[in-house]
Design a protein around this motif. Structure first.
Motif, PDB file in Angstrom:
ATOM      1  N   ASP A  18       0.770  -1.144  -0.185  1.00 37.59           N
ATOM      2  CA  ASP A  18      -0.011   0.043  -0.094  1.00 37.59           C
ATOM      3  C   ASP A  18       0.852   1.231  -0.108  1.00 37.59           C
ATOM      4  O   ASP A  18       0.204   2.273  -0.045  1.00 37.59           O
ATOM      5  CB  ASP A  18      -0.794   0.027   1.207  1.00 37.59           C
ATOM      6  N   ALA A  19       2.091   1.122   0.059  1.00 32.86           N
ATOM      7  CA  ALA A  19       3.105   2.360   0.181  1.00 32.86           C
ATOM      8  C   ALA A  19       3.073   2.980  -1.224  1.00 32.86           C
ATOM      9  O   ALA A  19       2.697   2.453  -2.228  1.00 32.86           O
ATOM     10  CB  ALA A  19       4.456   1.859   0.345  1.00 32.86           C
ATOM     11  N   SER A  20       3.507   4.360  -1.285  1.00 40.71           N
ATOM     12  CA  SER A  20       3.477   4.927  -2.623  1.00 40.71           C
ATOM     13  C   SER A  20       4.277   4.493  -3.507  1.00 40.71           C
ATOM     14  O   SER A  20       5.742   3.957  -3.118  1.00 40.71           O
ATOM     15  CB  SER A  20       3.703   6.582  -2.273  1.00 40.71           C
ATOM     16  N   ASP A  25       9.910   2.845  -4.875  1.00 36.84           N
ATOM     17  CA  ASP A  25      11.135   3.133  -5.682  1.00 36.84           C
ATOM     18  C   ASP A  25      12.376   3.589  -5.236  1.00 36.84           C
ATOM     19  O   ASP A  25      13.600   3.190  -5.314  1.00 36.84           O
ATOM     20  CB  ASP A  25      10.458   4.213  -6.866  1.00 36.84           C
ATOM     21  N   GLY A  26      12.132   4.437  -3.920  1.00 34.50           N
ATOM     22  CA  GLY A  26      13.254   4.840  -3.259  1.00 34.50           C
ATOM     23  C   GLY A  26      14.064   3.859  -2.342  1.00 34.50           C
ATOM     24  O   GLY A  26      15.182   3.598  -2.420  1.00 34.50           O
ATOM     25  N   ASP A  54       5.480  -9.017  -0.141  1.00 35.32           N
ATOM     26  CA  ASP A  54       6.223  -8.923  -0.884  1.00 35.32           C
ATOM     27  C   ASP A  54       6.801  -7.571  -1.505  1.00 35.32           C
ATOM     28  O   ASP A  54       7.839  -7.447  -2.030  1.00 35.32           O
ATOM     29  CB  ASP A  54       6.312  -9.834  -2.127  1.00 35.32           C
ATOM     30  N   CYS A  55       6.042  -6.709  -1.241  1.00 38.49           N
ATOM     31  CA  CYS A  55       6.329  -5.185  -1.574  1.00 38.49           C
ATOM     32  C   CYS A  55       6.526  -5.212  -2.930  1.00 38.49           C
ATOM     33  O   CYS A  55       7.520  -4.522  -3.428  1.00 38.49           O
ATOM     34  CB  CYS A  55       7.389  -4.589  -0.953  1.00 38.49           C
ATOM     35  N   TYR A  56       5.801  -5.803  -3.961  1.00 42.20           N
ATOM     36  CA  TYR A  56       5.840  -5.837  -5.324  1.00 42.20           C
ATOM     37  C   TYR A  56       7.195  -6.503  -5.924  1.00 42.20           C
ATOM     38  O   TYR A  56       7.723  -6.213  -6.981  1.00 42.20           O
ATOM     39  CB  TYR A  56       5.413  -4.407  -5.921  1.00 42.20           C
ATOM     40  N   GLY A  57       7.525  -7.453  -5.292  1.00 44.77           N
ATOM     41  CA  GLY A  57       9.038  -8.049  -5.624  1.00 44.77           C
ATOM     42  C   GLY A  57      10.072  -7.575  -4.924  1.00 44.77           C
ATOM     43  O   GLY A  57      11.028  -8.140  -5.101  1.00 44.77           O
TER      44      GLY A  57
END
Length: 96
Positions: A18-20, A25-26, A54-57
């Motif tokens: 759910d993070a931005s 990206d950071g 998994d934070c989008y992998g």
């Protein structure tokens, strides 16, 4: 411990999905800045930085980075209720 690893560790665990996009990206940029292989000390510090999913992998990127260090990072089998990343690291090292 190298400054790049200290910076990543200082940011805390990986965010959840759910993070931005900017935050994720950071964290990816921070991981990409860490040269391979990592030391045993660095690997142990990084193990504590998995997040709730998994934070989008990105968690897989972190796992693979940890695996560039001396194995096994986790010498003791994690508790049954440990997160999937700790379980995976242990199982993968045991399979070597």
């Amino acid at each position: 411990m190298r400054p790049e690893v200290r910076a990543f560790v200082a940011e805390g665990p990986l965010p959840d999905s759910d993070a931005s996009e900017e935050e994720i990206d950071g964290r990816v940029r921070q991981l990409d800045a860490i040269g391979k292989p990592v030391t045993g000390e660095e690997a142990r510090a990084l193990v504590a930085r998995f997040g709730p999913d998994d934070c989008y992998g990105v968690a897989w990127t972190l796992l693979h980075l940890i695996e560039t260090g001396p194995n096994p990072v986790l010498a003791v089998e994690p508790a049954p209720d440990a997160d999937e990343w700790h379980q995976s690291l242990y199982r993968r090292a045991a399979a070597l």
